[in-house]
Design a protein around this motif. Sequence first.
Motif, PDB file in Angstrom:
ATOM      1  N   ARG A  60      52.160  39.701  44.680  1.00 67.20           N
ATOM      2  CA  ARG A  60      53.386  40.306  45.186  1.00 67.20           C
ATOM      3  C   ARG A  60      53.017  41.389  46.183  1.00 67.20           C
ATOM      4  NH1 ARG A  60      57.202  41.594  41.541  1.00 67.20           N
ATOM      5  NH2 ARG A  60      56.304  40.553  39.754  1.00 67.20           N
ATOM      6  N   LEU A 149      44.926  39.262  57.336  1.00 64.98           N
ATOM      7  CA  LEU A 149      44.184  38.926  56.111  1.00 64.98           C
ATOM      8  C   LEU A 149      44.449  37.464  55.770  1.00 64.98           C
ATOM      9  CD1 LEU A 149      45.257  42.243  54.439  1.00 64.98           C
ATOM     10  CD2 LEU A 149      42.872  41.618  54.846  1.00 64.98           C
ATOM     11  N   GLY A 189      35.109  40.234  41.967  1.00 65.14           N
ATOM     12  CA  GLY A 189      35.872  41.088  42.868  1.00 65.14           C
ATOM     13  C   GLY A 189      36.882  41.930  42.112  1.00 65.14           C
ATOM     14  N   GLN A 196      45.874  42.495  40.760  1.00 65.53           N
ATOM     15  CA  GLN A 196      47.144  41.859  40.372  1.00 65.53           C
ATOM     16  C   GLN A 196      46.918  40.677  39.436  1.00 65.53           C
ATOM     17  OE1 GLN A 196      49.073  41.027  44.195  1.00 65.53           O
ATOM     18  NE2 GLN A 196      50.275  42.894  43.983  1.00 65.53           N
ATOM     19  N   ARG A 213      31.690  45.042  41.991  1.00 66.69           N
ATOM     20  CA  ARG A 213      30.649  45.639  42.831  1.00 66.69           C
ATOM     21  C   ARG A 213      31.027  47.085  43.161  1.00 66.69           C
ATOM     22  NH1 ARG A 213      28.767  42.486  48.166  1.00 66.69           N
ATOM     23  NH2 ARG A 213      30.773  43.210  48.956  1.00 66.69           N
ATOM     24  N   VAL A 355      28.086  44.697  39.096  1.00 72.79           N
ATOM     25  CA  VAL A 355      27.162  43.901  39.920  1.00 72.79           C
ATOM     26  C   VAL A 355      26.720  44.664  41.173  1.00 72.79           C
ATOM     27  CG1 VAL A 355      27.843  41.643  39.046  1.00 72.79           C
ATOM     28  CG2 VAL A 355      29.081  42.598  41.003  1.00 72.79           C
ATOM     29  N   ALA A 384      37.815  36.529  43.911  1.00 74.39           N
ATOM     30  CA  ALA A 384      38.835  37.442  44.452  1.00 74.39           C
ATOM     31  C   ALA A 384      38.107  38.294  45.486  1.00 74.39           C
ATOM     32  CB  ALA A 384      39.425  38.287  43.335  1.00 74.39           C
ATOM     33  N   TRP A 499      36.831  46.838  54.031  1.00 74.73           N
ATOM     34  CA  TRP A 499      37.088  45.766  55.005  1.00 74.73           C
ATOM     35  C   TRP A 499      37.712  46.329  56.270  1.00 74.73           C
ATOM     36  CZ3 TRP A 499      42.151  45.406  56.204  1.00 74.73           C
ATOM     37  CH2 TRP A 499      43.127  45.604  55.230  1.00 74.73           C
TER      38      TRP A 499
END
Length: 548
Positions: A60, A149, A189, A196, A213, A355, A384, A499
Amino acid sequence: MTVSDDTRASTVDAVVIGAGFSGLYMLHKLRDEMGLTARVFEAGGGLGGTWYWNRYPGARSDSDSYIYGFTFDEQLWREWEWSERYPEQHEIRAYLEHVAERFDLTRDITFDTRVTGATFDEAGNSWTVTTDRGEAVRARYVITAVGALSSSNLPEFPGRDSFRGETHHTGVWPHEGVDFTGKRVGVIGTGASAVQAIPLIAKEASDLTVFQRTANYIIPANNGPVPDEVRKARLGDYAGIRERIQRSYFGFELDLLEKGALESTDEEIYNELMPRWEEGGFGIWLGSYVDMFFNDEANAKVRNFLHDRIREKVEDPATAELLIPKGYPFGVKRNPLDSGYYEAFNEPHVHLVDVKSNPIAEITPTGLRLQDGTSFEFDSIVYATGFDAMTGPINKIDIRGRGGRLLREKWEAGPRTYLGLTSAGFPNLFTITGPQSPSVLSNMPVSIEQHVDLVARIIGEVRDRGASTVEPTTQAEDAWVVHNAELVKPTLFEAADSWYMGANIPGKPRVFMPNLSFVGPYRAKCDEIVTNGYEGFAFDAGKQGALT
Ligand code: NAP
């Protein structure tokens, strides 16, 4: 609803790439308001762009629904009723279907077709756009509406394809959904998508291991139905809301505090932040202390508040410590909003694995193995792992401008644009919410509407001048690139491997990609450029004429 391709024009005024928010409004603008012919190509089998692909559990928007839509048409804004504070993926798709139907947009959209290339022909001042279905269309203008994205990042772990169980990426989720009931699941991830998805996957899975990570600062969403009185008050304030979000810093009804965290006592900070934490949403991030974006000491005061909240929510102290972000400031990565993320780690069948200190060494046929040899067995692995953001979706297309130059080669060391919308040597090409515009640092529909309106004004100017091309001057572009770098320099944004910086993609240049002017001032700057006769743009003296 797709009209068969052979009935489609092979020469149009404009090709729009993508049928999400940007593509739909751009098509409406060009066709219905400007009387131009346009075709939209969409890689997905339906409308929605990012919302077509991102169907993972819990997907969402993190923007409040009353401002997560178009405002260019008051009636459209009024007639759509969202069911909750934040709009869910299927509801956003339904909304976009409604928009398309209302403005009869689908007849000009070709679905299941990916644009592979766009080449500028200098003799004819036109673009030839090619697709993976073998079509070639000539157009005066090309507008990328590909989203920031939309190009998913699947890390190249050794042995990745050897896994014999189910593999899914949150950004390309099966339409029929995935049933995790009774399964052993590994999620790689901990960004907004994972935050979510994890609480809902945890409800079904017999065992869930999350590979982290970098821990994120995560704030409660506090989703739910919107009280009737709030809904009614908003309905009576259409013009005010529109005006405020357009002039705001981030496209939300949020204001930064005048007093800095540095000048505030710990108690004052607690009293400011706690109501925002309880209210949920981006208030702590985009509606609190401005000095936390510039000064690490100020930032640490806000961080401390957030660390305490994590310790309150997570029962196991070792897990809580692992979930507390370290090594970068708060607010310089995109803040996920959660609905039960931290609480999921209080469940006995949900485990968190670091990780960073012990990276994933390989994916095995039955699960994965870490560098120290620890191995895990799964029925499903969920990646993810995010996106090659902002430049990724544009660079995937072979865009060739003057002299056959590839845009991605021009952008090898980082994006080079004027206003995040145009690039020198690529005439009549527009990149909606492109890199070096506020884009992802805003509530996207607000930035999308502003860019679409601006593209329409610029194209209108080309026509009014009897020109055939427009592109930025190299000087204007160089100045914009420098301006972007200068805006970010005094801030803490470059301190994180985000990112925004391209840091999540191996080999990607480390450059801060969004523009930090903020929504309102950026809009004002664009308006000023228009008022000053399209400063920084060069229009050719050629004849407009029709493409033949
Ligand atoms: P993301 O924020 O980039 O998160 C990707 C995660 O995968 C990070 O935790 C990353 O770790 C990890 N990762 C990547 N490569 C890895 C590797 N080789 N080994 C281990 N871990 C690895 O991606 P996302 O969660 O899909 O979100 C991306 C953006 O989409 C969001 O920031 C947001 O703007 C948007 N989004 C919005 C919503 C919404 O509005 N509700 C929902 C989902 C997404 P590192 O942090 O260490 O790189």
